[in-house]
Design a protein around this motif. Structure first.
Motif, short mmCIF file in Angstrom:
data_model
loop_
_atom_site.label_atom_id
_atom_site.label_comp_id
_atom_site.label_asym_id
_atom_site.label_seq_id
_atom_site.Cartn_x
_atom_site.Cartn_y
_atom_site.Cartn_z
N UNK A 1 44.08 64.42 -48.90
CA UNK A 1 43.73 63.29 -49.14
C UNK A 1 43.48 62.99 -50.47
N UNK A 2 43.90 61.79 -51.63
CA UNK A 2 43.94 61.54 -52.57
C UNK A 2 44.07 62.59 -53.37
N UNK A 3 44.26 64.26 -53.74
CA UNK A 3 44.07 64.89 -54.25
C UNK A 3 44.14 64.42 -55.96
N UNK A 4 45.46 63.56 -56.36
CA UNK A 4 44.75 62.97 -57.79
C UNK A 4 43.97 62.37 -57.87
N UNK A 5 42.99 61.61 -57.16
CA UNK A 5 41.79 61.11 -57.55
C UNK A 5 40.53 61.64 -57.51
N UNK A 6 40.38 63.80 -57.06
CA UNK A 6 39.97 64.49 -57.60
C UNK A 6 40.50 64.86 -58.72
N UNK A 7 41.48 64.91 -59.51
CA UNK A 7 41.68 65.63 -60.13
C UNK A 7 41.10 64.69 -62.02
N UNK A 8 41.52 63.33 -61.24
CA UNK A 8 41.77 62.65 -62.39
C UNK A 8 40.30 61.66 -62.47
N UNK A 9 38.90 61.95 -62.04
CA UNK A 9 37.84 61.07 -61.34
C UNK A 9 37.20 62.67 -61.70
N UNK A 10 37.41 63.69 -61.29
CA UNK A 10 35.55 64.64 -61.15
C UNK A 10 36.45 66.19 -62.18
N UNK B 1 37.26 71.08 -61.16
CA UNK B 1 37.43 70.76 -59.52
C UNK B 1 38.06 70.71 -58.66
N UNK B 2 39.41 70.06 -59.21
CA UNK B 2 41.02 69.84 -57.96
C UNK B 2 41.05 71.78 -57.52
N UNK B 3 40.28 72.79 -59.17
CA UNK B 3 41.00 74.06 -58.14
C UNK B 3 40.22 74.18 -57.70
N UNK B 4 38.82 74.42 -57.68
CA UNK B 4 38.07 74.54 -56.67
C UNK B 4 37.97 74.12 -55.38
N UNK B 5 38.36 73.05 -55.36
CA UNK B 5 38.89 72.63 -53.82
C UNK B 5 39.99 73.39 -53.34
N UNK B 6 41.00 73.20 -53.87
CA UNK B 6 42.60 74.85 -53.60
C UNK B 6 41.68 75.47 -53.40
#
Length: 464
Positions: A213-222, A226-231
């Protein structure tokens, strides 16, 4: 390799006779030189039979066929060296000893035993048919060739083993997504297709599609780091949360797919999805906000191709997305019946015992499938989407579902062209149906024939 060896030996034999005739005017070929011809003919027909029938030979059977061919070929060389070249030093048998390990892949001890047997056969033949001086020289050369052949066999097998292991490791690495350490898209789809092709028709399985959910916002905001770490954390959690033999892969971007063989219980599947969501909620992104995923899960009782199961699971995921974040939709897909007999009309009613459920009674033109709740409605539409001609929707069901059925139909690609006849009991329900995009609205007190007439008009309009 055996086919190639037979072909090359035939070519070399012809070439050697030509060369011998040119450089040795007095050359005479004895009968032993032609013993190879029947052997090549026999193996030509063996190869042809196997190839024409597309026979699948086991490794053991292949080893026996190739081993016998080599053994007979070397015996022919022994005959050539003993009877065809009585007065000269042996040539052909030592060459065969050395070449054999390069062409033929097998265990080291098989090389050793087979060539040792050849030496033992040569000893009495050479002793009684050649001069003692030549016999001793031949035996010395043959033993030397045997030792060299064993060294070559060891080196060749070691190199091929390393190359094979490197190839396996390279193939494994090429099939793994480097970020999440689960299967990449290509390997995932290949493994799923292989599983569905090999499994028995009635064998059950579950497929989950997991979307962040809202993965694009994770990349845009953090940030993308951070997005790669989450994946990476999601991939690690998926590996630890599912069984060893489950198929887990990254379909693309922030979407993952899991196939669970022999999963039959929707309650267990639902619990597994909820547990996964709970674990993922504990993932810390650095902004204090909880992390969530939406999941579409399907249990297939069999009889469906992998593409169909994936499509239905994707429809289940879409329903989860419509409901909001951190939602799970779990469906059980039964064997399809009567699909090819008639076009289908889905009749969504409040009660299967009510008058609206009887609209399809005695109808010969269409197969009416009566469903009575939101989840069953959307699952049925997803499963039979290619055969559905129209949908009849009791707005009493839709009002309780807060409009999700019509929104799903009208916004989901592949469903939006299906006409919807909404049946309303009140003016409020009629207004709601029009607002949601129903193609036609009728009052609930209309006669059955009017409903059927309207359906036919809607279908004809759609076809036009």
């Amino acid at each position: 390799m055996l086919r190639r060896v037979c072909m090359y030996i035939s070519m070399v034999y012809v070439l050697m006779f030509v060369i011998a005739g040119i450089i040795m005017p007095n050359f005479k070929a004895s009968g032993t030189f032609f013993l190879v011809a029947p052997l090549l003919i026999v193996y030509f027909f063996i190869n042809k039979k196997v190839r024409d029938r597309n026979a699948e030979l086991s490794t053991h059977a292949t080893g026996i066929i190739c081993g016998i061919f080599y053994f007979l070929m070397v015996l022919i060389y022994v005959a050539m060296d003993v009877f065809g070249n009585k007065n000269v030093q042996m040539i052909w048998t030592p060459l065969a000893f050395i070449v054999f390990p390069v062409l033929y892949i097998d265990k080291w001890f098989k090389y050793a035993i087979e060539e040792l047997v050849v030496i033992l056969i040569y000893v009495p033949l050479g002793y009684f048919n050649k001069e003692i001086r030549l016999f001793r020289l031949d035996l010395h050369i043959l033993i030397a060739a045997y030792i060299i052949a064993m060294i070559i066999a060891h080196i060749t097998l070691e190199m091929r083993s390393k190359a094979g292991l490197n190839m396996i490791e390279l193939k494994k690495m090429s099939s793994i997504d480097k970020l999440t350490h689960v299967l990449n898209k290509g390997a995932l789809l290949q493994k799923i297709d292989n599983y569905y092709l090999e499994k028995e028709a009635e064998a059950p399985s579950a497929m989950l599609i997991i979307d962040l959910d809202d993965f694009k916002q994770v990349n845009d905001n953090l940030g993308h780091n951070t997005g790669d770490l989450l994946l990476e954390k999601v991939g690690s959690l998926l590996i630890s949360s599912f069984r060893v033999y489950d198929i887990i892969g990254r379909y693309g971007g922030d979407e993952f797919v899991v196939v669970m063989p022999n999963m039959t219980d929707p309650a267990i599947l639902q619990l597994r999805c909820r547990t996964l969501q709970m674990f993922l909620a504990d993932v810390q992104l650095g902004n204090g906000q909880p992390f969530s995923v939406s999941i579409g899960a399907v249990i297939d009782k069999g009889y469906h191709a992998s593409q169909d199961v994936f499509r239905i699971a994707d429809d289940a995921l879409y329903k989860s997305k419509l409901r909001g974040k951190n939602c799970v939709t779990t469906w059980m897909v039964e064997k399809e019946t009567q699909v090819s007999i008639k076009p289908i009309i889905i009749n969504i009613v409040k009660s299967k015992e009510g008058p609206l459920a009887k609209i399809g009674d005695d109808c010969e033109d269409f197969l009416y499938k009566v469903v009575s709740d939101v989840d069953e409605s959307i699952r049925t539409i997803s499963q039979y989407r290619d055969n559905i001609k129209a949908i009849i929707l009791d707005m009493a069901v839709e009002m309780e579902a807060e409009g999700i059925i019509t929104r799903y139909i009208k916004t989901r690609e592949g469903f939006s062209n299906i006409p919807v006849l909404a049946i309303a009991s009140t003016d409020e329900e009629a207004r709601k149906a029009k607002k949601l995009g129903a193609n036609k609205v009728q009052k609930s007190d209309a006669p059955v024939e009017k409903y059927r007439s309207t359906i036919k008009k809607l279908i004809n309009m759609e076809e036009v």
